[in-house]
Motif scaffolding. Structure first.
Motif, PDB file in Angstrom:
ATOM      1  N   ILE A  13      72.963  60.613 -69.221  1.00 15.42           N
ATOM      2  CA  ILE A  13      73.544  59.276 -69.187  1.00 15.42           C
ATOM      3  C   ILE A  13      73.010  58.555 -67.957  1.00 15.42           C
ATOM      4  CG2 ILE A  13      75.674  57.945 -69.002  1.00 15.42           C
ATOM      5  CD1 ILE A  13      77.102  60.311 -70.313  1.00 15.42           C
ATOM      6  N   ALA A  14      72.516  57.348 -68.160  1.00 11.74           N
ATOM      7  CA  ALA A  14      72.012  56.539 -67.054  1.00 11.74           C
ATOM      8  C   ALA A  14      72.162  55.075 -67.415  1.00 11.74           C
ATOM      9  CB  ALA A  14      70.547  56.873 -66.770  1.00 11.74           C
ATOM     10  N   ASP A  15      72.128  54.234 -66.405  1.00 10.94           N
ATOM     11  CA  ASP A  15      72.202  52.796 -66.644  1.00 10.94           C
ATOM     12  C   ASP A  15      70.922  52.295 -67.313  1.00 10.94           C
ATOM     13  OD1 ASP A  15      74.766  52.388 -65.424  1.00 10.94           O
ATOM     14  OD2 ASP A  15      73.788  52.633 -63.477  1.00 10.94           O
ATOM     15  N   ALA A  16      69.790  52.842 -66.890  1.00  7.61           N
ATOM     16  CA  ALA A  16      68.500  52.399 -67.423  1.00  7.61           C
ATOM     17  C   ALA A  16      67.601  53.604 -67.665  1.00  7.61           C
ATOM     18  CB  ALA A  16      67.830  51.430 -66.452  1.00  7.61           C
ATOM     19  N   ALA A  17      66.657  53.437 -68.577  1.00  9.86           N
ATOM     20  CA  ALA A  17      65.700  54.497 -68.899  1.00  9.86           C
ATOM     21  C   ALA A  17      64.285  53.992 -68.663  1.00  9.86           C
ATOM     22  CB  ALA A  17      65.858  54.922 -70.353  1.00  9.86           C
ATOM     23  N   LEU A  18      63.466  54.823 -68.022  1.00  9.54           N
ATOM     24  CA  LEU A  18      62.038  54.542 -67.894  1.00  9.54           C
ATOM     25  C   LEU A  18      61.364  55.119 -69.132  1.00  9.54           C
ATOM     26  CD1 LEU A  18      61.428  55.540 -64.157  1.00  9.54           C
ATOM     27  CD2 LEU A  18      61.928  53.274 -65.091  1.00  9.54           C
ATOM     28  N   VAL A  19      60.831  54.241 -69.961  1.00  9.56           N
ATOM     29  CA  VAL A  19      60.239  54.643 -71.233  1.00  9.56           C
ATOM     30  C   VAL A  19      58.759  54.295 -71.197  1.00  9.56           C
ATOM     31  CG1 VAL A  19      60.318  54.318 -73.739  1.00  9.56           C
ATOM     32  CG2 VAL A  19      62.412  54.139 -72.404  1.00  9.56           C
ATOM     33  N   GLY A  20      57.924  55.216 -71.633  1.00  8.60           N
ATOM     34  CA  GLY A  20      56.498  54.932 -71.661  1.00  8.60           C
ATOM     35  C   GLY A  20      55.700  56.113 -72.147  1.00  8.60           C
ATOM     36  N   TYR A  21      54.395  55.908 -72.228  1.00  9.23           N
ATOM     37  CA  TYR A  21      53.482  56.967 -72.617  1.00  9.23           C
ATOM     38  C   TYR A  21      53.300  57.934 -71.449  1.00  9.23           C
ATOM     39  CZ  TYR A  21      51.896  55.195 -77.100  1.00  9.23           C
ATOM     40  OH  TYR A  21      51.837  54.820 -78.406  1.00  9.23           O
ATOM     41  N   PRO A  22      52.795  59.137 -71.726  1.00 13.20           N
ATOM     42  CA  PRO A  22      52.473  60.052 -70.633  1.00 13.20           C
ATOM     43  C   PRO A  22      51.478  59.403 -69.667  1.00 13.20           C
ATOM     44  CG  PRO A  22      52.389  61.209 -72.723  1.00 13.20           C
ATOM     45  CD  PRO A  22      52.553  59.743 -73.046  1.00 13.20           C
ATOM     46  N   ASN A  23      51.615  59.682 -68.401  1.00 10.59           N
ATOM     47  CA  ASN A  23      50.740  59.192 -67.323  1.00 10.59           C
ATOM     48  C   ASN A  23      50.824  57.680 -67.105  1.00 10.59           C
ATOM     49  OD1 ASN A  23      49.957  61.786 -66.869  1.00 10.59           O
ATOM     50  ND2 ASN A  23      47.865  61.541 -67.577  1.00 10.59           N
ATOM     51  N   ALA A  24      51.925  57.056 -67.497  1.00 12.65           N
ATOM     52  CA  ALA A  24      52.103  55.623 -67.232  1.00 12.65           C
ATOM     53  C   ALA A  24      52.623  55.388 -65.816  1.00 12.65           C
ATOM     54  CB  ALA A  24      53.063  55.006 -68.238  1.00 12.65           C
ATOM     55  N   GLY A  25      53.095  56.441 -65.156  1.00 12.93           N
ATOM     56  CA  GLY A  25      53.585  56.315 -63.791  1.00 12.93           C
ATOM     57  C   GLY A  25      55.099  56.333 -63.673  1.00 12.93           C
TER      58      GLY A  25
END
Length: 181
Positions: A13-25
């Motif tokens: 559970i979190a307020d926000a999620a970092l979503v992206g492809y592998p190696n996006a940083g």
């Protein structure tokens, strides 16, 4: 008495999620904005489990951010570890799409965003309705500025936050944006 079989699932559970492809940083970014320590390496899928970081926003305010392992095309069909990764996003209120704006992995940032949005929509259409922001990462690399201009033309109404997590540029602005959100 009665007996039964129950499947219980604990979701991050979190307020926000970092979503992206592998190696996006994503892992570098979470280390820059919080005290979280996720593994960083120059190969894909170094993050296999979500890492939660607490971001200090000032005035005694905090936000929790989840570094979601990298998604790939077909994640909604459970390719790779698709459902294992996607299910963590369902418990986050804000989606931060972290994109490699320089295209250093040989992909287009525009195509990356469209693919990620499609995967999330195919997994759970309600996730597509959540608020989302684009975090344009790797702005320190060549080609990033040109790609950012093309990206802004393609998505003129979308909030885009250019940063360089590696060089810590744009981090304070991203925290300010999270505080306002």
């Amino acid at each position: 008495g009665e007996s039964g079989h129950f499947l219980l699932e604990l979701r991050s559970i979190a307020d926000a999620a970092l979503v992206g492809y592998p190696n996006a940083g994503k892992s570098t970014l979470i280390q820059r904005i919080s005290a979280a320590r996720s593994k960083i390496a120059p190969y894909p899928f170094t993050t296999l489990h979500p890492v939660i970081g607490v971001v200090e926003l000032g005035n005694y305010r905090r936000a929790t951010i989840a570094d979601i392992p990298g998604l790939i095309e077909g994640a909604h069909r459970n390719l790779g570890l698709g459902h294992d990764f996607l299910r963590h996003i369902t418990r986050c209120r804000l989606l931060l799409f972290v994109l490699d704006m320089a295209g250093s992995e040989g992909r287009s940032p525009i195509a990356d965003l469209e693919s990620l949005r499609r995967e999330i929509d195919l997994y759970d259409p309600h996730l597509s309705l959540r608020p989302w922001i684009v975090v344009a990462n790797k702005m320190d690399l060549p080609q990033a500025k040109k790609n950012l201009l093309d990206f802004e033309k393609r998505f003129p109404q979308r909030m885009i936050m250019p940063i360089s997590a590696k060089e810590r540029r744009g981090i304070n602005e991203l925290k300010r944006l999270l505080r306002e959100w």
